[in-house]
Design an enzyme around this catalytic site. Sequence first.
Site, PDB file in Angstrom:
ATOM      1  N   GLY A 128       0.824  -1.213   0.000  1.00  0.00           N
ATOM      2  CA  GLY A 128       0.000   0.000   0.000  1.00  0.00           C
ATOM      3  C   GLY A 128       0.857   1.262   0.000  1.00  0.00           C
ATOM      4  O   GLY A 128       2.088   1.201  -0.120  1.00  0.00           O
ATOM      5  N   ILE A 182       1.554   4.006   2.316  1.00  0.00           N
ATOM      6  CA  ILE A 182       2.564   4.275   3.354  1.00  0.00           C
ATOM      7  C   ILE A 182       3.407   3.029   3.580  1.00  0.00           C
ATOM      8  O   ILE A 182       4.611   3.095   3.811  1.00  0.00           O
ATOM      9  CB  ILE A 182       1.905   4.737   4.678  1.00  0.00           C
ATOM     10  CG1 ILE A 182       0.926   5.871   4.394  1.00  0.00           C
ATOM     11  CG2 ILE A 182       2.957   5.184   5.685  1.00  0.00           C
ATOM     12  CD1 ILE A 182       0.021   6.212   5.566  1.00  0.00           C
ATOM     13  N   ASP A 230      -0.040  -8.745   2.277  1.00  0.00           N
ATOM     14  CA  ASP A 230      -1.054  -7.821   1.758  1.00  0.00           C
ATOM     15  C   ASP A 230      -2.084  -8.648   0.999  1.00  0.00           C
ATOM     16  O   ASP A 230      -1.721  -9.641   0.349  1.00  0.00           O
ATOM     17  CB  ASP A 230      -0.400  -6.801   0.807  1.00  0.00           C
ATOM     18  CG  ASP A 230      -1.228  -5.527   0.673  1.00  0.00           C
ATOM     19  OD1 ASP A 230      -0.721  -4.451   1.046  1.00  0.00           O
ATOM     20  OD2 ASP A 230      -2.390  -5.610   0.201  1.00  0.00           O
ATOM     21  N   ASN A 240      -6.345  -3.168  -2.212  1.00  0.00           N
ATOM     22  CA  ASN A 240      -6.276  -1.757  -2.603  1.00  0.00           C
ATOM     23  C   ASN A 240      -4.864  -1.382  -3.061  1.00  0.00           C
ATOM     24  O   ASN A 240      -4.425  -0.259  -2.892  1.00  0.00           O
ATOM     25  CB  ASN A 240      -6.723  -0.866  -1.428  1.00  0.00           C
ATOM     26  CG  ASN A 240      -7.019   0.556  -1.867  1.00  0.00           C
ATOM     27  OD1 ASN A 240      -7.412   0.801  -3.001  1.00  0.00           O
ATOM     28  ND2 ASN A 240      -6.788   1.511  -0.976  1.00  0.00           N
ATOM     29  N   SER A 291      -4.198   7.254  13.520  1.00  0.00           N
ATOM     30  CA  SER A 291      -4.541   8.456  12.777  1.00  0.00           C
ATOM     31  C   SER A 291      -4.929   9.575  13.724  1.00  0.00           C
ATOM     32  O   SER A 291      -5.503   9.333  14.793  1.00  0.00           O
ATOM     33  CB  SER A 291      -5.721   8.127  11.860  1.00  0.00           C
ATOM     34  OG  SER A 291      -6.273   9.315  11.363  1.00  0.00           O
ATOM     35  N   TYR A 334     -14.540   4.547  10.470  1.00  0.00           N
ATOM     36  CA  TYR A 334     -13.104   4.383  10.225  1.00  0.00           C
ATOM     37  C   TYR A 334     -12.312   4.918  11.413  1.00  0.00           C
ATOM     38  O   TYR A 334     -11.448   4.238  11.969  1.00  0.00           O
ATOM     39  CB  TYR A 334     -12.689   5.131   8.943  1.00  0.00           C
ATOM     40  CG  TYR A 334     -11.203   5.392   8.898  1.00  0.00           C
ATOM     41  CD1 TYR A 334     -10.310   4.370   8.603  1.00  0.00           C
ATOM     42  CD2 TYR A 334     -10.688   6.662   9.200  1.00  0.00           C
ATOM     43  CE1 TYR A 334      -8.936   4.609   8.609  1.00  0.00           C
ATOM     44  CE2 TYR A 334      -9.338   6.901   9.215  1.00  0.00           C
ATOM     45  CZ  TYR A 334      -8.463   5.874   8.913  1.00  0.00           C
ATOM     46  OH  TYR A 334      -7.107   6.111   8.937  1.00  0.00           O
ATOM     47  N   LYS A 383      -9.748   3.040  14.518  1.00  0.00           N
ATOM     48  CA  LYS A 383      -8.398   3.409  14.973  1.00  0.00           C
ATOM     49  C   LYS A 383      -8.383   3.607  16.492  1.00  0.00           C
ATOM     50  O   LYS A 383      -7.468   3.158  17.181  1.00  0.00           O
ATOM     51  CB  LYS A 383      -7.917   4.679  14.255  1.00  0.00           C
ATOM     52  CG  LYS A 383      -7.679   4.490  12.762  1.00  0.00           C
ATOM     53  CD  LYS A 383      -6.595   3.457  12.478  1.00  0.00           C
ATOM     54  CE  LYS A 383      -6.395   3.188  11.011  1.00  0.00           C
ATOM     55  NZ  LYS A 383      -5.507   2.054  10.722  1.00  0.00           N
TER      56      LYS A 383
END
Length: 327
Positions: free
Chosen positions: A12, A14, A33, A37, A127, A152, A156
């Site tokens: 992905g 990052i 992975d 995505n 995040s 979302y 986190k």
Amino acid sequence: MSKQILVTGGTGYIGSHTVVELQNEGFDVVVVDDLSNSSIEVLDAIEKITGKRPAFEKFNLTDQEKTNAFFEKYRRIEAIVHFAAYKAVGESVEKPLEYYHNNLVSLMNLLGSMRKHKIPYMVFSSSCTVYGQPEKLPVTEDTPRKPAESPYGNTKAVSEDIMRDFARATEGINCIALRYFNPIGAHPSALIGELPVGVPNNLVPFITQTAAGLRDELKIFGDDYNTPDGTAIRDYINVVDLAKAHVVAINRLLNNKQKASYEFFNVGTGEGYSVMQLVKAFIKATGVELKYSVVGRRAGDIEKYGPIPRMRIMNWAGRLRKHSKKH
Ligand code: UDP
């Protein structure tokens, strides 16, 4: 034989930049992975950049059997950098169950595997969304977390709690959560970057794909925020700097420099820019006339994370780096 670092979500955005920085520092990396995505070609790019191809296994970490089999096969893993997760704020409002299932079950499977296979360290991709819309800017680690604005964001916050409780309760387990602001940009080689599958949700890939003619026009979500130009403000951090923050966190754990079994750090630049500022800067830098229009606010969005534009307050990535060098 050298120890290995597992990077979940390593193809992905990052994740791939972090694999590069870890390999540049001499770490032996294995990537997991499910390619939901991202694309497998990212591994070729990583190999081109670093001269080394990381080991790779394709599966989704919510699958406990596959996760177990993976750790039976790879016995030299000493630390995990856990990126693999769904990350689209808007989509999470539409599909909360999928988000909670994917993001929480994969984390719990990994933590269970750490205990079973005596893997002591995890760096977790969190995040700044856990702060919600804060009362006071800038946001520091002392800023209280707020109820999340989206499923979302809540995955986190709950993931952090699970990690904190598990690390406290389990001898020999140490975790660091990095709370990112908004990562943007790409590796200077331009061989890796932000390449989401399908229509991008994030601002910068949408801008670049519009400029490249793949999208008709950029939709700016809301210009009625309480900001100087009415568009929302974020603290955008270069993805390579962010990747390097993960190497710092890994070294902090491997060298036993952590002060508690669970720690969290903000990673941003301390500078805030509005959507409109970003769009104008892109047009100025590239000379490409970007088509855009203003539409309504996006569900789950907050007004600002960064301080008012151009005020430099602090540099968390820098602080984290200094902090771990001191010891
Ligand atoms: N944004 C926008 N148009 C888009 C995508 C994003 O106006 O097509 C805005 C979004 O509302 C937010 C900012 O750009 O104010 C950054 O959004 P992104 O999804 O990149 O990050 P996040 O919202 O998670 O901070």
